[in-house]
Enzyme design. Structure first.
Site, short mmCIF file in Angstrom:
data_model
loop_
_atom_site.label_atom_id
_atom_site.label_comp_id
_atom_site.label_asym_id
_atom_site.label_seq_id
_atom_site.Cartn_x
_atom_site.Cartn_y
_atom_site.Cartn_z
CE LYS A 185 -1.65 -1.88 3.53
NZ LYS A 185 -2.10 -3.01 4.27
CD GLU A 229 -7.65 -6.01 -8.00
OE1 GLU A 229 -7.73 -5.50 -9.12
OE2 GLU A 229 -8.44 -5.75 -7.07
CB VAL A 252 -7.71 -2.01 -2.23
CG1 VAL A 252 -9.08 -1.84 -1.58
CG2 VAL A 252 -6.95 -0.69 -2.23
N GLY A 268 -3.80 -13.79 13.37
CA GLY A 268 -2.93 -13.30 12.30
C GLY A 268 -3.56 -12.22 11.43
CD GLU A 308 -0.64 -4.95 9.28
OE1 GLU A 308 0.55 -5.22 9.07
OE2 GLU A 308 -1.55 -5.24 8.48
CE LYS A 355 -5.99 -2.29 3.26
NZ LYS A 355 -6.42 -3.13 4.38
N1 HSE Z 1 -4.05 -5.90 8.95
C1 HSE Z 1 -4.79 -5.71 7.73
C2 HSE Z 1 -6.26 -6.05 8.02
C3 HSE Z 1 -4.21 -6.58 6.65
O1 HSE Z 1 -6.58 -6.41 9.16
O2 HSE Z 1 -7.10 -5.93 7.14
C4 HSE Z 1 -4.54 -6.17 5.24
O3 HSE Z 1 -4.12 -4.88 4.89
#
Ligand code: HSE
Length: 345
Positions: free
Chosen positions: A128, A152, A155, A209, A212, A227
């Site tokens: 991004k 692609e 986003v 997971g 971040e 985004k």
């Molecule tokens: N940490 C982001 C989310 C990952 O939770 O959507 C994708 O950008």
């Protein structure tokens, strides 16, 4: 039969996922897609780098343990990340850039993209940072060098959004969009509806997971802001910079706030949106919104993402699907390569 030589820059989850897809599906792609992929170089700040113009064994790459300097274990590999060599001199036709997102200046990924484009190589990326901060410049650089720059996966991972809107909604008059563009924050809000506290729900999202390592960017809206800039610049021809998008997150919403509205069918969601105003300017924001039960995004639960385009000819057009994940994001890279193949055949 076309065979694209590809170099992978960054070998975390996403490019490892692409290597895994190559192991499992390369033979089928020859028939289904009209091309196959050969990995000729890989670099990663943590793992090191390796190049072989005759092709690296994707299965060996996938099996490599995620330990510091691991590429030195392979013949011809190094514990040092020779990014510039891999990008410029690995004889790759396509560079798949999937290093970490830097929301401040997009580096080093933006430099990696520039090196590749200036060397006449197509770039596919899921990052991004370079797109939100340097997208128009990099697209122009690609054009000047007669190659493609595709992103692609920046986003909603592999869920078709950017190309779908650019191609299939052109002419429908896209006036704006509203999206649930961060899986973590939507997961947290969903779990808070079930009674978890904010902190418990964030911890759960980290365990799964979605979040971040530092979930601040997820819950404070910073990830969604990038985004929104990408979507608005792409679909509304806006020239937004990150600072133009007002931004707040979900950390001030309590379990009690959520409980109060639950019976009415209304739900709190973190919404990233942009709209063209009457004077032609584009207004964009990221904020927690209380959506009424009739809203097209109200039913989007858990880590799922969705975006609803507001169009003149079709009204609301809504796309939902995964917004993150290793294989889901690796698929976005494949879809970019399919687009490059189509543009050149
Ligand atoms: N940490 C982001 C989310 C990952 O939770 O959507 C994708 O950008």
């Amino acid at each position: 039969m076309t065979e694209y030589k590809i170099a992978l820059v960054g070998f975390g989850g996403v490019n490892r996922g692409l290597a895994q897809l190559i192991v499992e599906r390369n033979a089928a792609w020859q028939t289904e897609l009209g091309f196959s992929l050969k990995i000729v170089g890989v670099s990663d700040l943590f793992l090191g780098s390796i190049c072989d113009p005759t092709g690296l064994d994707a299965a060996h790459l996938v099996a490599l343990p995620p330990v510091k300097g691991a590429f030195a274990q392979l013949a011809g590999g190094s514990a040092e990340a020779f990014n510039e060599t891999v990008i410029k001199h690995s004889r790759a036709d396509i560079i798949a850039e999937a290093t970490f997102t830097n929301p401040v200046d997009g580096e080093p990924a933006a430099t990696f993209c520039r090196w590749a484009l200036e060397a006449g190589k197509h770039v596919v990326t899921t990052n991004k940072g370079p797109i939100a901060l340097h997208g128009p410049e990099l697209s122009q650089l690609a054009k000047a060098n007669g190659v493609s720059f595709e992103y692609e996966g920046a986003v909603m991972s592999g869920t078709p959004v950017l190309r779908l809107a650019r191609q299939s909604l052109s002419g429908a008059g896209v006036r704006g969009f509203e999206g649930i563009l961060n899986g973590t924050s939507n997961y947290v809000l969903t779990r808070m509806e079930e009674g978890l506290s904010f902190a418990e729900a964030v911890a759960k999202a980290q365990e799964l997971g979605y979040a971040e390592a530092d979930p601040t960017a997820d819950v404070e809206g910073h990830d969604v802001r990038l985004k929104v800039v990408i979507l608005a610049n792409e679909l509304l021809n806006a020239r937004l910079q990150v600072g133009d998008v007002t931004c707040s997150g979900i950390s001030s919403i309590s379990t009690a706030d959520i409980g109060q509205v639950r019976a009415s069918g209304a739900r709190w969601k973190l919404i990233g949106s942009a709209h063209r105003e009457g004077d032609g300017s584009v207004r964009a924001s990221v904020e927690a919104c209380l959506l009424p039960s009739s809203h097209p995004l109200v039913g989007i639960s858990g880590a799922t993402n969705a975006v609803s385009f507001n169009t003149e000819l079709l009204g609301a057009v809504t796309v939902s699907g995964p917004g993150a994940g290793r294989i889901e994001t690796a698929f976005a890279l494949l879809s970019d390569i399919i687009a490059i193949h189509a543009a050149n055949h």
